[in-house]
Design a protein around this motif. Sequence first.
Motif, mmCIF file in Angstrom:
data_model
loop_
_atom_site.group_PDB
_atom_site.id
_atom_site.type_symbol
_atom_site.label_atom_id
_atom_site.label_comp_id
_atom_site.label_asym_id
_atom_site.label_seq_id
_atom_site.Cartn_x
_atom_site.Cartn_y
_atom_site.Cartn_z
ATOM 1 N N SER A 55 32.163 40.859 38.983
ATOM 2 C CA SER A 55 31.285 41.960 39.376
ATOM 3 C C SER A 55 30.389 41.538 40.528
ATOM 4 C CB SER A 55 30.439 42.416 38.179
ATOM 5 O OG SER A 55 31.264 42.821 37.105
ATOM 6 N N ARG A 83 36.270 41.750 35.354
ATOM 7 C CA ARG A 83 37.239 42.718 34.848
ATOM 8 C C ARG A 83 38.630 42.331 35.331
ATOM 9 N NH1 ARG A 83 39.116 45.992 38.761
ATOM 10 N NH2 ARG A 83 37.958 46.117 40.737
ATOM 11 N N VAL A 84 39.628 42.853 34.652
ATOM 12 C CA VAL A 84 41.013 42.569 35.015
ATOM 13 C C VAL A 84 41.387 43.412 36.228
ATOM 14 C CG1 VAL A 84 43.415 42.585 34.245
ATOM 15 C CG2 VAL A 84 41.583 42.025 32.632
ATOM 16 N N GLN A 85 41.905 42.773 37.245
ATOM 17 C CA GLN A 85 42.317 43.493 38.449
ATOM 18 C C GLN A 85 43.444 44.473 38.129
ATOM 19 O OE1 GLN A 85 43.396 41.072 41.791
ATOM 20 N NE2 GLN A 85 41.291 40.717 42.420
ATOM 21 N N SER A 87 42.039 39.931 25.576
ATOM 22 C CA SER A 87 40.919 40.050 24.639
ATOM 23 C C SER A 87 40.307 38.693 24.315
ATOM 24 C CB SER A 87 41.403 40.734 23.356
ATOM 25 O OG SER A 87 40.372 40.776 22.390
ATOM 26 N N LYS A 103 33.808 39.020 29.655
ATOM 27 C CA LYS A 103 33.995 40.469 29.668
ATOM 28 C C LYS A 103 32.864 41.201 30.366
ATOM 29 C CE LYS A 103 34.902 44.302 26.485
ATOM 30 N NZ LYS A 103 35.151 44.646 25.053
ATOM 31 N N ASP A 104 31.654 40.634 30.293
ATOM 32 C CA ASP A 104 30.482 41.315 30.825
ATOM 33 C C ASP A 104 30.252 41.052 32.311
ATOM 34 O OD1 ASP A 104 29.890 42.340 28.274
ATOM 35 O OD2 ASP A 104 28.850 40.482 27.731
ATOM 36 N N LEU A 147 41.320 38.090 37.420
ATOM 37 C CA LEU A 147 40.016 38.622 37.050
ATOM 38 C C LEU A 147 39.175 38.808 38.307
ATOM 39 C CD1 LEU A 147 39.050 36.445 33.927
ATOM 40 C CD2 LEU A 147 40.088 38.723 33.945
ATOM 41 N N SER A 148 38.447 39.910 38.385
ATOM 42 C CA SER A 148 37.546 40.179 39.499
ATOM 43 C C SER A 148 36.105 40.110 38.998
ATOM 44 C CB SER A 148 37.814 41.566 40.108
ATOM 45 O OG SER A 148 39.086 41.608 40.699
ATOM 46 N N GLU A 190 38.265 37.490 27.348
ATOM 47 C CA GLU A 190 37.015 38.233 27.532
ATOM 48 C C GLU A 190 35.901 37.742 26.613
ATOM 49 O OE1 GLU A 190 38.454 42.631 29.086
ATOM 50 O OE2 GLU A 190 38.181 42.285 26.941
ATOM 51 N N ARG A 220 41.664 50.141 36.604
ATOM 52 C CA ARG A 220 40.623 50.927 37.256
ATOM 53 C C ARG A 220 40.911 52.408 37.111
ATOM 54 N NH1 ARG A 220 41.869 53.208 42.111
ATOM 55 N NH2 ARG A 220 43.873 52.671 43.058
#
Length: 373
Positions: A200, A36-38, A247, A32-33, A197-198, A250, A41
Amino acid sequence: MKKFIALLMAGAFAASLLPGTASADSAVTRIKDIARVQGVRSNQLMGYGLVVGLNGTGDSNKSTETIQSIVNMLKSYGVSVNQSTLKADNVAAVMVTATLPPFVREGDTIDVTVSSLGDADSIQGGTLLQTPLRAGNGNVYAVAQGAVSTGGFMAGRGGGSGSTATKNFPTVGMTPNGAIVERTVEDDLGTDGSLSLSLSNPDFTTASRIASAINSQYGGIAKAANPGRIDISVPAYYRNNVVGFVSSIEELPVMPDHAAKIVVNERTGTIVMGGDVSVDEVAITQGGLSIKVQKNRNASQPDPFSYGTTIVTRNTDVKVKEDKASTIVLPATANISDIVGALNAVGATPRDTISILQAIKASGALHAELQII
């Protein structure tokens, strides 16, 4: 100023380091940190409007866009005015901006920022009239209206009519919960049985570790498509509970990887270094050569009762002092802690350390990206 010289001694020891080995300083974190889910946004919204009710601090008659906007607004209500006689002291043209969060529904409220567009002195105490907020595609997604709070003030009048006192920026304000969402941005999360998932910070190793962590928990459902994206097939028993599936993903622990990097800010002398930065065996010599030139004036007096004259002579003394050099040798297994400790031992300042790191990088002994900002 002190000079620093970095000399490469040997590079054979670095080859003994095992590639791909995680640094002891790496921390285990949640997916999760770092991802993020594409598709989940925010969207930016913007609109043009008017703030009314100002106490003579609005736009002047030089702001033709404000005058025209007032005329157009009154005309829509069946009021005809003479544009040449219209005064806009109590009105200011503004741009209204907002961020539409994901998953908001019709009727939800969001905050808006109101910024003066003309030459208004302050929009403090004004009221924003109904302003449609559009996205980049031109569609209206929210409508803003309400009182403007600036968090600053301006006392007095400008324009040569007297002194003024200003705090913060009274030409920019906020309207908390001032916009009502009129259209929902539909996010079809996992409805086709898949999601992505993308990362960071895209990284091959981190992407592979995330896919492995997911597969170890749910089987072969994840694949690292590239360093910045992991494609996941939603299990059949989670098709009706995609939120619960995301969830659970993550919360999975993973150890992220990153390239060795040293970030240097030469303006402030700040150095940020990762713990996995390594160097080959290197010798660093710190020495100072101080040269001092001093001029003295002496008066040469003639003998008593002679016909001579007084002569002023100039003598120049040159003193050269060479301080004893401080030399440190770092082994090939040295990490960044050894480098910092050694440089502190010879009294290097942050700016001295920057010069030393640049010299070590130029010599080829530093195995890290040196980024100067």
